[in-house]
Design a protein around this motif. Structure first.
Motif, short mmCIF file in Angstrom:
data_model
loop_
_atom_site.label_atom_id
_atom_site.label_comp_id
_atom_site.label_asym_id
_atom_site.label_seq_id
_atom_site.Cartn_x
_atom_site.Cartn_y
_atom_site.Cartn_z
N MET A 277 0.83 -1.20 0.00
CA MET A 277 0.00 0.00 0.00
C MET A 277 0.87 1.26 0.00
SD MET A 277 -3.34 -0.40 -0.08
CE MET A 277 -4.18 0.85 0.88
N LYS A 278 1.99 1.20 0.68
CA LYS A 278 2.87 2.36 0.77
C LYS A 278 3.57 2.69 -0.55
CE LYS A 278 3.87 2.38 5.73
NZ LYS A 278 4.92 2.28 6.77
N LYS A 279 3.41 1.83 -1.53
CA LYS A 279 3.99 2.09 -2.85
C LYS A 279 3.07 2.95 -3.71
CE LYS A 279 6.50 -2.33 -2.98
NZ LYS A 279 6.60 -3.64 -3.67
N HIS A 280 1.83 3.20 -3.24
CA HIS A 280 0.88 3.88 -4.13
C HIS A 280 1.29 5.30 -4.51
CE1 HIS A 280 -1.01 5.73 -0.49
NE2 HIS A 280 -1.33 6.68 -1.33
N PRO A 281 1.99 6.09 -3.65
CA PRO A 281 2.43 7.40 -4.15
C PRO A 281 3.40 7.28 -5.34
CG PRO A 281 2.52 7.33 -1.75
CD PRO A 281 2.32 5.93 -2.22
N THR A 282 4.26 6.27 -5.28
CA THR A 282 5.19 6.04 -6.39
C THR A 282 4.43 5.62 -7.64
OG1 THR A 282 6.91 5.34 -4.83
CG2 THR A 282 7.22 4.75 -7.15
N TYR A 283 3.44 4.73 -7.46
CA TYR A 283 2.62 4.31 -8.60
C TYR A 283 1.88 5.51 -9.20
CZ TYR A 283 3.29 -0.53 -6.95
OH TYR A 283 3.83 -1.74 -6.56
N SER A 284 1.34 6.36 -8.32
CA SER A 284 0.63 7.56 -8.80
C SER A 284 1.56 8.44 -9.62
CB SER A 284 0.07 8.36 -7.62
OG SER A 284 -0.89 7.63 -6.90
N TYR A 285 2.77 8.64 -9.10
CA TYR A 285 3.75 9.48 -9.79
C TYR A 285 4.10 8.90 -11.16
CZ TYR A 285 8.19 11.80 -10.82
OH TYR A 285 9.19 12.50 -11.42
N ARG A 286 4.29 7.59 -11.22
CA ARG A 286 4.65 6.95 -12.49
C ARG A 286 3.53 7.09 -13.52
NH1 ARG A 286 9.91 7.12 -12.23
NH2 ARG A 286 10.81 5.82 -10.57
N MET A 287 2.30 7.09 -13.04
CA MET A 287 1.16 7.18 -13.95
C MET A 287 1.03 8.55 -14.60
SD MET A 287 -1.73 4.97 -11.88
CE MET A 287 -3.08 5.49 -12.94
N ILE A 288 1.53 9.59 -13.92
CA ILE A 288 1.39 10.94 -14.47
C ILE A 288 2.73 11.56 -14.85
CG2 ILE A 288 -0.81 11.45 -13.35
CD1 ILE A 288 2.38 12.76 -11.82
N GLU A 289 3.81 10.80 -14.67
CA GLU A 289 5.16 11.33 -14.87
C GLU A 289 5.39 11.88 -16.27
OE1 GLU A 289 9.78 9.81 -14.13
OE2 GLU A 289 8.16 8.34 -14.39
N GLN A 290 4.84 11.25 -17.29
CA GLN A 290 5.11 11.64 -18.68
C GLN A 290 4.04 12.55 -19.28
OE1 GLN A 290 8.03 10.87 -19.95
NE2 GLN A 290 8.52 9.70 -18.11
N ILE A 291 3.11 13.04 -18.46
CA ILE A 291 2.05 13.91 -18.98
C ILE A 291 2.57 15.35 -19.01
CG2 ILE A 291 -0.30 14.78 -18.63
CD1 ILE A 291 -0.96 12.16 -17.22
N PRO A 292 2.75 15.94 -20.18
CA PRO A 292 3.38 17.26 -20.27
C PRO A 292 2.54 18.40 -19.71
CG PRO A 292 2.59 16.54 -22.43
CD PRO A 292 2.43 15.37 -21.51
N THR A 293 1.22 18.21 -19.61
CA THR A 293 0.36 19.29 -19.12
C THR A 293 0.30 19.36 -17.60
OG1 THR A 293 -1.56 17.81 -19.33
CG2 THR A 293 -1.09 19.31 -21.17
N ILE A 294 0.99 18.43 -16.92
CA ILE A 294 1.09 18.48 -15.46
C ILE A 294 2.47 19.02 -15.10
CG2 ILE A 294 1.02 17.17 -13.30
CD1 ILE A 294 -0.73 15.14 -14.62
N THR A 295 2.52 20.05 -14.26
CA THR A 295 3.80 20.65 -13.90
C THR A 295 4.62 19.71 -13.02
OG1 THR A 295 2.99 21.71 -11.88
CG2 THR A 295 2.71 22.93 -13.96
N GLN A 296 5.93 19.92 -13.03
CA GLN A 296 6.81 19.10 -12.20
C GLN A 296 6.49 19.26 -10.72
OE1 GLN A 296 8.99 16.75 -13.10
NE2 GLN A 296 8.37 17.11 -15.23
N ILE A 297 6.06 20.46 -10.32
CA ILE A 297 5.72 20.68 -8.91
C ILE A 297 4.51 19.85 -8.50
CG2 ILE A 297 4.93 22.43 -7.25
CD1 ILE A 297 6.53 24.50 -8.79
N VAL A 298 3.51 19.79 -9.36
CA VAL A 298 2.32 18.98 -9.06
C VAL A 298 2.70 17.50 -8.99
CG1 VAL A 298 0.10 18.19 -10.00
CG2 VAL A 298 0.64 20.63 -9.96
N LYS A 299 3.55 17.07 -9.91
CA LYS A 299 4.01 15.67 -9.89
C LYS A 299 4.74 15.36 -8.59
CE LYS A 299 4.42 15.50 -14.93
NZ LYS A 299 5.36 15.48 -16.09
#
Length: 314
Positions: A205-227
């Protein structure tokens, strides 16, 4: 006859294979559908299935009426036509659909996310919503979906109270809304467990922040700060958080807002494995931990806002 999954009933007989996105059969033709089969069809986002006009017991199949929520899609183009609670529940139900898609490895579609949730964000000030009572809408069964919408709303509201401009507050709200999208990569067996988790399950369960980050990591419309905020939303000021165990100045200001919003909403909601607590009890715990686990500036703003909202309320 061809029907939508929501119209199926147990006893329907499949005329053709039900195939997933890989074009492999999920359920074979001539199968007599059970509740479990119907759930699988819905989970795989199958648009239509072909079934016989008779049920397995020989009676005539009467398709269920198409779910009302689908008829309301057009109404949400003008959210002013919906009461806030109706609009909120609409967003929760559509988050649930997005989550199911993510479980099936469909990528996060930011235009869809923004179109869904930003109109709800904008109603917080307009409708004078009591943001601290969002937990009253929660159901134990659908807690996870309510939680993501609730954290987004709380984070957006709290950031505005801290002086962030409207556009930046919306970005922080979006970070809250997507912070647990990585839960889609956790086994449903763990997510739906009603008793305490094992040490191995807690670690997963504690891996979910990492999973969340990986899911949005390559989306250019999301800023690095939000990621970064999404990755860090379970970090704590004393380094006791996860997934990286960073502390103090290494934790971004957005992440600190998400951390308080996340814990407040979680503790005030009824969950599968834990009972809810009163907002004031939760606030006491936040204040107690504001110099260790959380940012004292965020907690102070949060507690002041809760006190002001609660005057004259039961």
């Amino acid at each position: 006859m061809r029907v939508e999954p929501s119209q199926l009933v147990p006893g329907c007989m499949l005329l053709n294979d039900v195939k997933g996105k890989s074009n492999r059969a999920i359920i074979s033709r001539n199968t007599v559908l059970t509740e479990e089969h119907i759930t699988i069809v819905e989970k795989f986002l199958i648009a239509f299935v072909d079934v016989g006009s008779k049920l397995s017991d020989g009676t005539t199949f009467q398709p269920k009426a198409i779910q009302q929520e689908k008829k309301q899609v057009k109404q949400t183009n003008d959210s002013s036509n919906l009461a806030f609670d109706e609009h909120y529940h609409y967003v929760v139900q559509n988050y649930k659909k997005l989550f199911t898609a993510w479980q099936n490895n469909i990528k996060v579609d930011m235009p869809t996310v923004r179109k869904l949730v930003i109109p709800l964000f904008k109603r917080i000030d307009q409708d004078n919503v009591d943001i601290f009572t969002l937990h009253q809408y929660n159901t134990k069964k659908d807690y996870m979906y309510h939680h993501c919408v609730g954290v987004g709303l709380l984070a957006m509201y709290l950031s505005k109270k801290m002086g962030y401009p409207s556009g930046e507050s919306i970005q922080i709200g979006l970070a809250g809304f997507l912070s647990d999208c990585g839960m889609a990569k956790i086994s449903p067996t763990i997510l739906n467990k009603t008793e305490g988790l094992s040490a191995i399950e807690i670690d997963e369960m504690k891996k979910h922040p990492t999973y969340s980050y990986r899911m949005i990591e390559q989306i250019p419309t999301i800023t690095q700060i939000v990621k970064l905020a999404i990755l860090q939303h379970h970090e704590r000021m004393d380094g006791s958080g996860y997934p990286l165990g960073v502390k103090k100045d290494k934790i971004h200001a957005y992440s600190r807002i998400l951390a308080v919003s996340d814990i407040y909403h979680a503790m005030t909601c009824e969950r599968l494995y834990q009972s809810k607590q009163s907002p004031f009890k939760v606030m006491e715990e936040l204040i107690r931990d504001k110099y260790t686990h959380f940012s004292h500036q965020v907690v102070d703003t949060f507690s002041k806002s809760l006190t002001n909202f609660s005057i004259g309320k039961r």
